[in-house]
Design a protein around this motif. Sequence first.
Motif, PDB file in Angstrom:
ATOM      1  N   PRO A 125       0.838  -1.206   0.000  1.00  0.00           N
ATOM      2  CA  PRO A 125       0.000   0.000   0.000  1.00  0.00           C
ATOM      3  C   PRO A 125       0.868   1.249   0.000  1.00  0.00           C
ATOM      4  CG  PRO A 125       0.139  -0.876   2.214  1.00  0.00           C
ATOM      5  CD  PRO A 125       0.909  -1.827   1.331  1.00  0.00           C
ATOM      6  N   LYS A 126       0.259   2.388  -0.250  1.00  0.00           N
ATOM      7  CA  LYS A 126       1.016   3.638  -0.275  1.00  0.00           C
ATOM      8  C   LYS A 126       1.364   4.074   1.146  1.00  0.00           C
ATOM      9  CE  LYS A 126      -3.312   6.267  -0.468  1.00  0.00           C
ATOM     10  NZ  LYS A 126      -4.165   7.141  -1.289  1.00  0.00           N
ATOM     11  N   GLU A 153      -4.434  -0.465  -3.455  1.00  0.00           N
ATOM     12  CA  GLU A 153      -5.487   0.530  -3.640  1.00  0.00           C
ATOM     13  C   GLU A 153      -5.992   0.426  -5.078  1.00  0.00           C
ATOM     14  OE1 GLU A 153      -2.536   1.270  -2.262  1.00  0.00           O
ATOM     15  OE2 GLU A 153      -2.894   2.273  -0.345  1.00  0.00           O
ATOM     16  N   GLY A 154      -7.296   0.361  -5.244  1.00  0.00           N
ATOM     17  CA  GLY A 154      -7.856   0.220  -6.590  1.00  0.00           C
ATOM     18  C   GLY A 154      -8.051  -1.218  -7.011  1.00  0.00           C
ATOM     19  N   ARG A 172     -10.101  -1.356   2.512  1.00  0.00           N
ATOM     20  CA  ARG A 172      -8.842  -0.678   2.210  1.00  0.00           C
ATOM     21  C   ARG A 172      -7.724  -1.711   2.084  1.00  0.00           C
ATOM     22  NH1 ARG A 172      -7.304   2.333   6.769  1.00  0.00           N
ATOM     23  NH2 ARG A 172      -5.833   3.508   5.479  1.00  0.00           N
ATOM     24  N   ALA A 173      -6.666  -1.315   1.384  1.00  0.00           N
ATOM     25  CA  ALA A 173      -5.542  -2.232   1.155  1.00  0.00           C
ATOM     26  C   ALA A 173      -4.886  -2.668   2.460  1.00  0.00           C
ATOM     27  CB  ALA A 173      -4.505  -1.565   0.248  1.00  0.00           C
TER      28      ALA A 173
END
Length: 235
Positions: free
Chosen positions: A83-84, A190-191, A217-218
């Motif tokens: 994840p970011k 994400e996505g 969420r991731a």
Amino acid sequence: MSQLQRIAIASSQFQLGQILLTKEQQHYLGRVLRLREGDHFIAMDGKGKWWLAQLAGEQAQVLEPLLVETELPVSITLMVALPKGSGFDEVVRCCTELGVACIAPVLSDRTLLDPSPQKLERWRRIATEAAEQSERSFVPTILEPVAFNTAVTANQTSHRYICEARGEYPHLNKVLSSICEEIVIATGPEGGWTTQEIENAKSAGFQPVSLGRRILRAVTAPVVALSLITAICEV
């Protein structure tokens, strides 16, 4: 016994009934934990062995081995699309507490993070700290990040699942009716995964599964996946 402080040591530090403490461990035990000469603590090697130890200056005297039964009856490898930001720190921490055996960070088509070697060191340190805190017998293995398509073709475990929020796939609970010895479960970025990534995973032997009707969420999906597995295999 469970109230005693715990520290992780390297197997090489255990010599002839003594534990040779590093400067950092001496500082942590004496300055941070406020232990004094003769105080007891628990040493764990992260590979399943625990000892009751007594502080003695720059080393510790091993008093007795300890039997700890805190591990899951199944070995879970969690394949996580990075994840970011610093979200992976919390994934490592929570999933270590839940009992994961191995965490394999992967770079998917939608991964935004470009991890550095320092990140890997940090994740391994977090896993060690979380294993100490949660009284694990083992510290999970944190692998070096690799491309997702490389990871799915390299793993040959019989029971492999990929979590996907979009599509009509069976819930993870439905496919875990019989818990096996080893499970690999992949959660996306994400996505979500791309259509091609899902197809590649299926071709490599992964079964797509759902974690429920909501979009997670991731950083949430790995924790949910681990929680579902532990809930089934620890009843």
